[in-house]
Design a protein around this motif. Structure first.
Motif, PDB file in Angstrom:
ATOM      1  N   ASN B 190      20.093   1.526  -7.734  1.00  0.00           N
ATOM      2  CA  ASN B 190      19.440   0.454  -6.973  1.00  0.00           C
ATOM      3  C   ASN B 190      17.929   0.537  -7.176  1.00  0.00           C
ATOM      4  O   ASN B 190      17.376   1.642  -7.172  1.00  0.00           O
ATOM      5  CB  ASN B 190      19.771   0.591  -5.494  1.00  0.00           C
ATOM      6  CG  ASN B 190      21.234   0.283  -5.245  1.00  0.00           C
ATOM      7  OD1 ASN B 190      21.812  -0.604  -5.866  1.00  0.00           O
ATOM      8  ND2 ASN B 190      21.841   1.047  -4.355  1.00  0.00           N
ATOM      9  N   PRO B 191      17.322  -0.605  -7.336  1.00  0.00           N
ATOM     10  CA  PRO B 191      15.876  -0.519  -7.556  1.00  0.00           C
ATOM     11  C   PRO B 191      15.150   0.007  -6.317  1.00  0.00           C
ATOM     12  O   PRO B 191      15.510  -0.314  -5.193  1.00  0.00           O
ATOM     13  CB  PRO B 191      15.481  -1.968  -7.843  1.00  0.00           C
ATOM     14  CG  PRO B 191      16.587  -2.787  -7.302  1.00  0.00           C
ATOM     15  CD  PRO B 191      17.810  -1.973  -7.355  1.00  0.00           C
ATOM     16  N   LYS B 192      14.213   0.865  -6.601  1.00  0.00           N
ATOM     17  CA  LYS B 192      13.459   1.476  -5.488  1.00  0.00           C
ATOM     18  C   LYS B 192      12.552   0.425  -4.828  1.00  0.00           C
ATOM     19  O   LYS B 192      11.990  -0.424  -5.516  1.00  0.00           O
ATOM     20  CB  LYS B 192      12.613   2.622  -6.019  1.00  0.00           C
ATOM     21  CG  LYS B 192      13.396   3.916  -6.121  1.00  0.00           C
ATOM     22  CD  LYS B 192      12.506   5.036  -6.615  1.00  0.00           C
ATOM     23  CE  LYS B 192      13.300   6.305  -6.744  1.00  0.00           C
ATOM     24  NZ  LYS B 192      12.489   7.376  -7.323  1.00  0.00           N
ATOM     25  N   LYS B 193      12.522   0.493  -3.517  1.00  0.00           N
ATOM     26  CA  LYS B 193      11.642  -0.432  -2.798  1.00  0.00           C
ATOM     27  C   LYS B 193      10.214   0.034  -2.940  1.00  0.00           C
ATOM     28  O   LYS B 193       9.917   1.212  -2.708  1.00  0.00           O
ATOM     29  CB  LYS B 193      12.025  -0.471  -1.325  1.00  0.00           C
ATOM     30  CG  LYS B 193      12.741  -1.752  -0.952  1.00  0.00           C
ATOM     31  CD  LYS B 193      12.969  -1.809   0.542  1.00  0.00           C
ATOM     32  CE  LYS B 193      13.580  -3.132   0.890  1.00  0.00           C
ATOM     33  NZ  LYS B 193      13.909  -3.184   2.313  1.00  0.00           N
ATOM     34  N   VAL B 194       9.445  -0.857  -3.377  1.00  0.00           N
ATOM     35  CA  VAL B 194       8.034  -0.476  -3.542  1.00  0.00           C
ATOM     36  C   VAL B 194       7.235  -1.090  -2.383  1.00  0.00           C
ATOM     37  O   VAL B 194       7.233  -2.311  -2.183  1.00  0.00           O
ATOM     38  CB  VAL B 194       7.487  -0.945  -4.905  1.00  0.00           C
ATOM     39  CG1 VAL B 194       6.027  -0.506  -5.072  1.00  0.00           C
ATOM     40  CG2 VAL B 194       8.350  -0.417  -6.031  1.00  0.00           C
ATOM     41  N   ILE B 195       6.685  -0.259  -1.610  1.00  0.00           N
ATOM     42  CA  ILE B 195       5.875  -0.761  -0.472  1.00  0.00           C
ATOM     43  C   ILE B 195       4.411  -0.673  -0.871  1.00  0.00           C
ATOM     44  O   ILE B 195       3.914   0.403  -1.209  1.00  0.00           O
ATOM     45  CB  ILE B 195       6.150   0.069   0.798  1.00  0.00           C
ATOM     46  CG1 ILE B 195       7.653   0.001   1.122  1.00  0.00           C
ATOM     47  CG2 ILE B 195       5.294  -0.379   1.967  1.00  0.00           C
ATOM     48  CD1 ILE B 195       8.141   1.083   2.027  1.00  0.00           C
ATOM     49  N   THR B 196       3.846  -1.827  -0.897  1.00  0.00           N
ATOM     50  CA  THR B 196       2.441  -1.825  -1.291  1.00  0.00           C
ATOM     51  C   THR B 196       1.566  -1.506  -0.075  1.00  0.00           C
ATOM     52  O   THR B 196       1.778  -2.034   1.014  1.00  0.00           O
ATOM     53  CB  THR B 196       2.019  -3.182  -1.881  1.00  0.00           C
ATOM     54  OG1 THR B 196       2.469  -4.185  -0.982  1.00  0.00           O
ATOM     55  CG2 THR B 196       2.631  -3.415  -3.244  1.00  0.00           C
ATOM     56  N   VAL B 197       0.725  -0.626  -0.289  1.00  0.00           N
ATOM     57  CA  VAL B 197      -0.169  -0.214   0.808  1.00  0.00           C
ATOM     58  C   VAL B 197      -1.514  -0.905   0.602  1.00  0.00           C
ATOM     59  O   VAL B 197      -2.096  -0.804  -0.489  1.00  0.00           O
ATOM     60  CB  VAL B 197      -0.337   1.331   0.817  1.00  0.00           C
ATOM     61  CG1 VAL B 197      -1.228   1.775   1.984  1.00  0.00           C
ATOM     62  CG2 VAL B 197       1.027   1.989   0.882  1.00  0.00           C
ATOM     63  N   LYS B 198      -1.838  -1.649   1.612  1.00  0.00           N
ATOM     64  CA  LYS B 198      -3.120  -2.376   1.514  1.00  0.00           C
ATOM     65  C   LYS B 198      -4.260  -1.393   1.674  1.00  0.00           C
ATOM     66  O   LYS B 198      -4.272  -0.572   2.598  1.00  0.00           O
ATOM     67  CB  LYS B 198      -3.214  -3.461   2.594  1.00  0.00           C
ATOM     68  CG  LYS B 198      -2.644  -4.780   2.136  1.00  0.00           C
ATOM     69  CD  LYS B 198      -2.950  -5.849   3.142  1.00  0.00           C
ATOM     70  CE  LYS B 198      -2.409  -7.183   2.676  1.00  0.00           C
ATOM     71  NZ  LYS B 198      -2.583  -8.213   3.710  1.00  0.00           N
ATOM     72  N   LYS B 199      -5.110  -1.463   0.757  1.00  0.00           N
ATOM     73  CA  LYS B 199      -6.265  -0.563   0.819  1.00  0.00           C
ATOM     74  C   LYS B 199      -7.284  -1.130   1.803  1.00  0.00           C
ATOM     75  O   LYS B 199      -7.611  -2.315   1.731  1.00  0.00           O
ATOM     76  CB  LYS B 199      -6.881  -0.411  -0.564  1.00  0.00           C
ATOM     77  CG  LYS B 199      -6.295   0.731  -1.349  1.00  0.00           C
ATOM     78  CD  LYS B 199      -7.041   0.913  -2.652  1.00  0.00           C
ATOM     79  CE  LYS B 199      -6.492   2.055  -3.437  1.00  0.00           C
ATOM     80  NZ  LYS B 199      -7.185   2.204  -4.707  1.00  0.00           N
ATOM     81  N   GLU B 200      -7.623  -0.315   2.707  1.00  0.00           N
ATOM     82  CA  GLU B 200      -8.625  -0.792   3.685  1.00  0.00           C
ATOM     83  C   GLU B 200     -10.012  -0.658   3.088  1.00  0.00           C
ATOM     84  O   GLU B 200     -10.347   0.367   2.504  1.00  0.00           O
ATOM     85  CB  GLU B 200      -8.527   0.027   4.961  1.00  0.00           C
ATOM     86  CG  GLU B 200      -7.381  -0.451   5.839  1.00  0.00           C
ATOM     87  CD  GLU B 200      -7.251   0.340   7.119  1.00  0.00           C
ATOM     88  OE1 GLU B 200      -8.249   0.991   7.522  1.00  0.00           O
ATOM     89  OE2 GLU B 200      -6.169   0.316   7.713  1.00  0.00           O
ATOM     90  N   LYS B 201     -10.703  -1.704   3.257  1.00  0.00           N
ATOM     91  CA  LYS B 201     -12.077  -1.691   2.719  1.00  0.00           C
ATOM     92  C   LYS B 201     -12.980  -0.872   3.625  1.00  0.00           C
ATOM     93  O   LYS B 201     -12.922  -0.990   4.853  1.00  0.00           O
ATOM     94  CB  LYS B 201     -12.629  -3.116   2.622  1.00  0.00           C
ATOM     95  CG  LYS B 201     -12.349  -3.758   1.281  1.00  0.00           C
ATOM     96  CD  LYS B 201     -13.090  -5.075   1.190  1.00  0.00           C
ATOM     97  CE  LYS B 201     -12.862  -5.716  -0.168  1.00  0.00           C
ATOM     98  NZ  LYS B 201     -13.511  -7.029  -0.230  1.00  0.00           N
ATOM     99  N   ILE B 202     -13.679  -0.027   3.039  1.00  0.00           N
ATOM    100  CA  ILE B 202     -14.597   0.778   3.847  1.00  0.00           C
ATOM    101  C   ILE B 202     -15.877  -0.050   4.049  1.00  0.00           C
ATOM    102  O   ILE B 202     -16.546  -0.405   3.070  1.00  0.00           O
ATOM    103  CB  ILE B 202     -14.917   2.124   3.155  1.00  0.00           C
ATOM    104  CG1 ILE B 202     -13.586   2.894   2.909  1.00  0.00           C
ATOM    105  CG2 ILE B 202     -15.892   2.965   3.984  1.00  0.00           C
ATOM    106  CD1 ILE B 202     -13.666   3.955   1.885  1.00  0.00           C
ATOM    107  N   GLU B 203     -15.977  -0.386   5.291  1.00  0.00           N
ATOM    108  CA  GLU B 203     -17.167  -1.224   5.574  1.00  0.00           C
ATOM    109  C   GLU B 203     -18.391  -0.350   5.772  1.00  0.00           C
ATOM    110  O   GLU B 203     -18.363   0.643   6.517  1.00  0.00           O
ATOM    111  CB  GLU B 203     -16.927  -2.069   6.825  1.00  0.00           C
ATOM    112  CG  GLU B 203     -16.019  -3.253   6.529  1.00  0.00           C
ATOM    113  CD  GLU B 203     -15.668  -4.029   7.766  1.00  0.00           C
ATOM    114  OE1 GLU B 203     -16.321  -3.856   8.805  1.00  0.00           O
ATOM    115  OE2 GLU B 203     -14.686  -4.803   7.672  1.00  0.00           O
ATOM    116  N   ILE B 204     -19.343  -0.720   5.054  1.00  0.00           N
ATOM    117  CA  ILE B 204     -20.590   0.044   5.165  1.00  0.00           C
ATOM    118  C   ILE B 204     -21.382  -0.497   6.362  1.00  0.00           C
ATOM    119  O   ILE B 204     -21.578  -1.708   6.473  1.00  0.00           O
ATOM    120  CB  ILE B 204     -21.432  -0.067   3.868  1.00  0.00           C
ATOM    121  CG1 ILE B 204     -20.574   0.478   2.685  1.00  0.00           C
ATOM    122  CG2 ILE B 204     -22.751   0.718   3.973  1.00  0.00           C
ATOM    123  CD1 ILE B 204     -21.017  -0.013   1.356  1.00  0.00           C
TER     124      ILE B 204
END
Lengths: 212, 209
Positions: B190-204
């Motif tokens: 079965n194809p592996k579920k790929v969970i995309t993790v949203k990269k949080e922008k580091i706010e300066i």
């Protein structure tokens, strides 16, 4: 006196000539029983199935196969390139010219090797050269080359190599190779999906405090 | 006078030469050995009759010695392990020894059949051939394989020149055999579920001093 001497001289000459030629006149074939028994006891006249198969596959021009079985047996099956000279007609004049030569080695075979050996004795008595007998005959050739036994796992690597050679030689001599399929069938089976395990939080049973 | 002496000398030399040739010729004759009495063609016709083989079942053991004599052609070692009753041991390579040949001739004179045997008829046929060619009649070969297994003397009648199977049939059957192709099972993953993790922008952080 002179005539007497001449007579004695001639007599001596004739006697000596007879004595010298006598061993050659004793018998048509000058092979002595002793020399023939020595040749018979020796195993030099034999060739085994592996050696013969190797020579035939390599198309050795110095080998000619002679099948001594009946014509009917020969028609049923014979080792490729063999010619048929039934044992009954072995000493016929037409076959003499073929068997009595010194250019090639003639391999004699029959179903077993009893008849081939007999043919060898007869031809050896007639001083035919370069005659060889196939050890164990066609029976041995079948057991070794056409239908070889698979070596056991514990056996040596050499035995497996010999088996592979025999199997390949068998194909050369007409046995179809059918122990492996032409193409394997590839089947894909879906892997069963694993059940989702939902952990259930155990509820702690609180013991009521106080009270008497 | 001189001429007479020369002729005498030549005559003597010639006589001497002839005597030498005669002696040489005599030496070439092996008077001790036996000579063949039969021609290959005679043996061939004898072989074609196939009367030279005898099965164990055809022999009446009670007739042993009176009608026939067994001659064991194996080595003395094998003979001493076990042999037929009343058998004589003559090791095959020694059959041409004078005493053995005279024994064969004596048995023949007595009108008895000589039954030769060894480990197999194939091993015996050569001895039969040599003796028959020497003119010894009444010779037969025991059509049996002789073995010594588990302390017992095994006599098995053999079928000579017979194939265990028809080779033509074997080849025909081999080509008819259909081998089912092998199944190779490959599990489908079965194809592996790929969970995309949203990269949080580091706010300066803005501002500062």
């Amino acid at each position: 006196m002179k005539n007497k001497n001449l007579f004695l001289f001639l007599l001596l000459l004739i006697v000596s000539a007879i004595v010298f030629i006598m061993p050659l006149l004793i018998k048509g074939d000058s092979l002595t029983p002793k020399s023939q028994l020595a040749a018979i006891i020796s195993s030099e006249r034999f060739i085994n199935a592996d050696e013969l198969a190797d020579k035939l596959i390599n198309k050795d021009p110095s080998i000619v196969l002679v099948d001594l079985r009946t014509n009917a047996e020969f028609e049923q099956y014979h080792i490729p390139t063999a010619i048929n000279i039934p044992f009954d007609s072995l000493l016929d004049d037409e076959n003499k010219a073929f068997l009595n030569q010194d250019k090639v080695s003639i391999v004699l075979y029959s179903n077993d090797y009893l008849i081939a050996d007999q043919a060898w004795f007869l031809c050896n008595s007639l001083k035919y050269k370069n005659l060889i007998v196939l050890k164990d005959g066609l029976k041995g050739f079948y057991n070794t080359i056409l239908n070889p036994v698979l070596p056991e796992e514990k056996m040596d690597q050499v035995d497996f190599e010999r088996y592979n050679f025999r199997k390949a030689a068998g194909i050369y001599f007409g046995v179809p190779y059918n122990t492996a399929p032409e193409k394997a069938v590839i089947k894909t089976v879906e892997k069963p999906t694993l059940k989702k395990v939902v952990p259930v939080k155990k509820v702690k049973v609180e013991v009521e405090e106080g009270g008497c | 006078m001189k001429e007479i002496n020369i002729s005498k000398l030549i005559t003597s030399i010639l006589v001497l030469a002839i005597v030498i040739v005669g002696v040489f010729g005599l030496l070439k004759i092996d008077f001790s050995s036996e000579n063949y009495k039969k021609l290959p063609a005679d043996i061939h016709s004898q072989l074609l009759k196939k009367e030279y083989l005898v099965n164990v079942e055809e022999l009446n053991i009670n007739d042993s010695i009176t009608a026939y004599i067994f001659v064991d052609l194996r080595s003395k070692f094998d003979f001493e392990k076990e042999h037929f009753n009343n058998a004589i041991n003559i090791f095959a390579p020694t059959i041409l020894e004078k005493e053995h040949l005279s024994l064969f001739k004596k048995i023949e004179k007595d009108g008895k059949t000589i039954i030769l045997y060894s480990t197999s008829p194939q091993k015996t046929i050569s001895t039969w051939y040599v003796l028959t060619k020497l003119g010894i009649e009444n010779l037969k070969i025991l059509n049996a394989n002789i073995t010594f297994e588990n302390n017992s003397f095994m006599v098995t009648t053999v079928e000579n020149e017979a194939l265990p199977i028809s080779i033509a049939d074997f080849i025909k059957k081999s080509s008819e055999v259909k081998v089912e192709p092998k199944e190779i099972i490959i599990p489908k993953l079965n194809p592996k579920k790929v969970i995309t993790v949203k990269k949080e922008k580091i706010e300066i952080e803005e501002g500062g001093c």
